[in-house]
Design a protein around this motif. Structure first.
Motif, short mmCIF file in Angstrom:
data_model
loop_
_atom_site.label_atom_id
_atom_site.label_comp_id
_atom_site.label_asym_id
_atom_site.label_seq_id
_atom_site.Cartn_x
_atom_site.Cartn_y
_atom_site.Cartn_z
N UNK A 1 0.82 15.60 16.33
CA UNK A 1 1.21 15.13 14.99
C UNK A 1 1.15 13.61 14.89
N UNK A 2 1.63 12.95 15.98
CA UNK A 2 1.57 11.49 16.01
C UNK A 2 0.13 11.01 15.92
N UNK A 3 -0.74 11.67 16.67
CA UNK A 3 -2.16 11.26 16.66
C UNK A 3 -2.77 11.43 15.26
N UNK A 4 -2.45 12.55 14.63
CA UNK A 4 -3.05 12.82 13.32
C UNK A 4 -2.59 11.80 12.28
N UNK A 5 -1.28 11.49 12.24
CA UNK A 5 -0.80 10.56 11.21
C UNK A 5 -1.32 9.15 11.49
N UNK A 6 -1.40 8.78 12.79
CA UNK A 6 -1.95 7.45 13.12
C UNK A 6 -3.42 7.39 12.78
N UNK A 7 -4.15 8.49 13.01
CA UNK A 7 -5.57 8.50 12.65
C UNK A 7 -5.76 8.36 11.15
N UNK A 8 -4.84 8.98 10.36
CA UNK A 8 -4.95 8.82 8.91
C UNK A 8 -4.72 7.36 8.52
N UNK B 1 5.50 8.79 9.91
CA UNK B 1 5.42 8.30 11.28
C UNK B 1 6.80 7.97 11.82
N UNK B 2 7.66 7.37 10.98
CA UNK B 2 9.03 7.02 11.43
C UNK B 2 9.81 8.29 11.81
N UNK B 3 9.61 9.33 11.01
CA UNK B 3 10.30 10.59 11.31
C UNK B 3 9.81 11.15 12.65
N UNK B 4 8.49 11.08 12.88
CA UNK B 4 7.94 11.59 14.14
C UNK B 4 8.48 10.78 15.32
N UNK B 5 8.59 9.44 15.14
CA UNK B 5 9.11 8.59 16.21
C UNK B 5 10.55 8.98 16.54
N UNK B 6 11.35 9.21 15.48
CA UNK B 6 12.74 9.61 15.70
C UNK B 6 12.82 10.95 16.42
N UNK C 1 0.86 -1.19 0.00
CA UNK C 1 0.00 0.00 0.00
C UNK C 1 0.90 1.24 0.00
N UNK C 2 1.18 1.84 -1.20
CA UNK C 2 2.09 2.99 -1.27
C UNK C 2 1.65 4.16 -0.40
N UNK C 3 0.34 4.42 -0.36
CA UNK C 3 -0.14 5.57 0.43
C UNK C 3 0.16 5.36 1.92
N UNK C 4 -0.07 4.14 2.40
CA UNK C 4 0.22 3.88 3.81
C UNK C 4 1.73 3.91 4.08
#
Length: 495
Positions: free
Chosen positions: A148-155, A111-116, A101-104
């Protein structure tokens, strides 16, 4: 042709068994699709589970560190350190599950950038001295990162939930069709035994011929559609000379003819546009070199006259020289204004996050005299746009408010209101105002309500403002009456 009874029976059973075989295959296919749909649903549930776990682990890591800062218990600090490996394991699992899934995957990169970033942020706070103030500061500082984490995870979850809805519907469909396929296979076997074998045989032959014809037509249609798709792709890439050689007298042939006419029209239009742009570039070159150079020469001669013949010039001559310098300055302003007007929409936009409050304050400091009072609303927005264009608009409007105020002191007010898709900015002054019959005229190029002898009045500033705003699908208008000041209202899209 006459057939014996046993031949008819054998033929009937043969046809019945054949249809049973086909319907059994259909049932088998339905069962396989049901199993496949079930696996997809389970796959989606796993993605949702890992997503929820990851968010919870990140939140727990921050909570544990906050607990350490709050109560100075090293157990919380040790607990905070254990969450990151779990987070990374959940992230790796998500990446494996969404590899198709390219979009995911793009969202997972974010998400990886936010985790870092969150890890680096928490690492900084692990060395802080424990205190309730430090815990509170950590909570406030990390709020934006967690949001930001919440928003990307919600997407990610929204996409998976949408997939889950479709996959569940597919699963429900095959759950219903599988037993139906089995029943249909049995019913068809009974019906075929009773049916006229000769007619069935003829129908089967007719169907076979029809399928072959349809397959041939489908192959040919797919080939022609592929040609049309290739043309569309080349047009998207900027090749307007491509043509389709399809002479068939059907809908696809007519579409091909229309597309050929379209590409020819586009080719002609873009060629003409390219020529116009070259002419405009040539005009800009002439205006910036061939026109400005003589102006500078005349100004130099005037300076020589003032320097070398200052004691021989009468008062009248000094007045004439001043008038000439004013006319030359106005002419240079006109050239610069025309160049600025011509370049609007032809330069690359640089999108960035703009704090309009700071931008307006910078423009006020630059163009508004200290004698003026400027009220800037505290709720001016922050959004992503082309900063230079917005700055040009405010610069022209604020400089006009000062230039045409008619007094050395005054008041200017800048405010903003928000709608669903755009911002509406208002720049109001307490100047002499503008009569209603001139509200449209002031936005026309070279139109000014001041005396033409005034050096500053080129009549281009508001034309530049209007063109910049309309390039971004916005609008501008003025609300004013003589003696009541003027309010310029313009809209600016959020995206």
């Amino acid at each position: 042709m006459y057939l014996k009874l046993h031949t008819k029976i054998i033929l009937g059973f043969t046809i019945s068994l054949s249809i049973l075989l086909l319907t059994s295959l259909a049932a088998y296919f339905s069962i396989q699709q049901l199993a496949y749909s079930t696996r997809l649903v389970e796959h989606t549930y796993k993605v949702l589970q890992y997503t929820s776990d990851l968010r919870m682990q990140m939140r727990d890591a921050q909570s544990s560190l906050r607990g350490y800062l709050l109560v100075s218990d090293s157990a919380y600090l040790k607990s905070s350190n254990t969450y990151l490996p779990i987070v990374l394991a959940d992230y790796d699992s998500l990446r494996r599950l969404t590899v198709d899934n390219p979009a995911q995957l793009m969202r997972l990169d974010t998400l990886r950038q936010i985790i870092s970033e969150e890890k680096e942020f928490l690492d900084l706070w692990r060395g802080a001295a424990p205190s309730p103030e430090a815990a509170q500061a950590l909570l406030l500082s990390d709020r934006n990162m967690l949001e930001r984490l919440r928003l990307i995870i919600n997407r990610i979850k929204d996409t998976e939930e949408e997939l889950l809805k479709h996959r569940t519907a597919r699963q429900d469909f095959f759950e219903k069709t599988t037993p139906l396929a089995i029943l249909v296979s049995a019913a068809l076997a009974i019906i075929t035994v009773l049916w006229l074998f000769r007619k069935i045989w003829q129908e089967l032959n007719a169907n076979a011929r029809l399928q072959a014809e349809l397959a041939q037509v489908n192959t040919e249609t797919s080939r022609r559609i592929q040609i049309i798709e290739n043309l569309a792709e080349k047009v998207v890439q900027g090749d307007y000379k491509v043509r389709i050689r399809d002479k068939e007298k059907d809908n696809l042939g007519n579409l091909a003819t229309s597309l050929n006419r379209m590409t020819q029209t586009l080719d002609t239009a873009f060629s003409a546009l390219e020529n116009r742009n070259k002419e405009l570039d040539q005009f800009a070159y002439v205006a910036s070199h061939d026109l400005k150079a003589p102006l500078r020469g005349v100004l130099t001669v005037l300076k020589w006259i003032e320097d070398e013949l200052s004691h021989e010039l009468s008062t009248q001559m000094w007045q004439y020289l001043g008038m000439m310098k004013g006319r030359l300055a106005r002419l240079e302003d006109l050239i610069n204004g025309i160049l600025a007007y011509a370049r609007i929409g032809r330069t690359e936009q640089k999108l960035e996050s703009v704090r309009v409050q700071e931008l307006v304050q910078e423009v006020v400091d630059l163009v508004v005299p200290a004698e003026f009072t400027v009220h800037i609303a505290p709720d001016l927005p922050t959004f992503v746009t082309d900063r230079l264009s917005l700055e040009q608009v405010f610069t022209n409007l604020l400089s006009n408010a000062v230039k045409y105020h008619g007094s050395a002191i005054g008041t200017i007010t800048i405010s903003c209101s928000e709608t669903k898709k755009l911002y509406e900015f208002r720049v109001a002054d307490d100047g002499p105002g503008i009569a209603p019959e001139y509200h449209e005229k002031i936005f026309l190029i070279f139109q000014t309500l001041r005396d033409r002898n005034t050096a500053e009045s080129t009549g281009i500033g508001l034309s530049i403002v209007k063109k910049i705003i309309e390039e971004r699908k916005g609008s501008i208008r003025v609300e004013s009456a003589p003696g009541e000041g003027a309010t310029f209202i313009f809209t600016w899209p959020k995206e």
